[in-house]
Design an enzyme around this catalytic site. Structure first.
Site, PDB file in Angstrom:
ATOM      1  N   GLU A   1     -82.467 -96.031  43.731  1.00 39.64           N
ATOM      2  CA  GLU A   1     -82.702 -94.640  44.111  1.00 39.64           C
ATOM      3  C   GLU A   1     -83.327 -93.861  42.963  1.00 39.64           C
ATOM      4  OE1 GLU A   1     -80.059 -91.247  46.324  1.00 39.64           O
ATOM      5  OE2 GLU A   1     -79.087 -92.493  44.828  1.00 39.64           O
TER       6      GLU A   1
ATOM      7  N   ASP B   1     -69.928 -97.211  54.422  1.00 39.15           N
ATOM      8  CA  ASP B   1     -68.865 -98.002  55.046  1.00 39.15           C
ATOM      9  C   ASP B   1     -67.791 -97.051  55.558  1.00 39.15           C
ATOM     10  OD1 ASP B   1     -66.486 -97.950  52.888  1.00 39.15           O
ATOM     11  OD2 ASP B   1     -68.399 -98.103  51.828  1.00 39.15           O
TER      12      ASP B   1
END
Length: 233
Positions: A13, A200
């Site tokens: 990123e 998640d």
């Protein structure tokens, strides 16, 4: 405004943002590389903090002391603590707190830092509202939520631990850096926003979900961060 500090959790990123910068100068401090330059016409300092609250706090304090940033954006991933928030969605921090702070033996509520009035550290409203608008525009395929983000020096993958954090904090997402960044920014009177893409459900399925999620999370986060920087003034 002055420079905007951008703290990324994922190397990929940070690399994407660095590739889009111009006039880059690199400063190394505390084993971290701080990339000063221009992004979307704004002065920025982009850095990967490393994992955990100590790394995150040290990184934030360097941004305050050495680079005198006037705002801080922290992007990364988190586990969902809310059934409505699915893998790939984004949570924008209304506030952040330390879910692993426990001074209950001294009569403090769980998560309360002793001798501080603040139970949690509020993110900047203008930054969050701008990010909400930008995210809906540039990432229409996902949901974006505003809510509390809880941080601790543990990877949450157990349902009982998850349920305890929900009970104590009412948070929307759980991760390992945001509260340290928000806490440090708060002490330095620097407006901040923590942005978390959900990787998640914080219940043991993380390893299965992560590999499918990472590339899209980076894409969504980079789009949002660029759009937010362009609109900040």
């Amino acid at each position: 405004m002055g420079a905007i500090g951008i703290i990324g959790a994922m190397e990929e990123e940070v690399s994407c943002l660095k590739d889009k910068m111009s006039e880059v100068k690199v400063t190394r401090k505390a084993s971290m590389d701080f990339y000063e330059g221009v992004l979307e016409g704004k002065a920025v300092v982009v850095v990967r903090s490393g994992i955990g609250k100590v790394n995150a706090a040290v990184c934030t304090q360097i941004l305050a002391d050495t680079f005198q940033v006037e705002a801080i954006i922290n992007t990364g991933i988190a586990g969902s603590l809310n059934n409505e928030i699915n893998i790939g969605d984004i949570v924008l921090s209304t506030d952040v707190l330390h879910h692993d702070m426990d001074a209950t033996g001294f009569g403090y509520p769980k998560c309360q830092i002793p001798q501080m009035e603040e139970f949690s550290f509020p993110g900047n409203v203008k930054m969050r509202e701008t990010a909400l608008s930008v995210c809906r525009e540039v990432n229409p395929e996902i949901q974006v939520f505003e809510g509390r983000i809880a941080s601790g020096d543990q990877f949450v993958s157990d349902k009982d631990v998850k349920d305890e954090i929900i009970k104590n904090t009412g948070a929307f997402a759980v991760e390992m850096e945001g509260a340290a960044i928000g806490h440090t920014a708060y002490l330095n009177n620097i407006p901040f926003l923590v942005i978390r893409a959900i990787s998640d459900k914080a219940d043991g399925s993380a390893q299965m979900d992560y590999s499918e999620f990472e590339a899209k999370a980076i894409e969504h986060s980079v789009r949002l961060t660029q759009g937010l920087i362009a609109r900040l003034s």
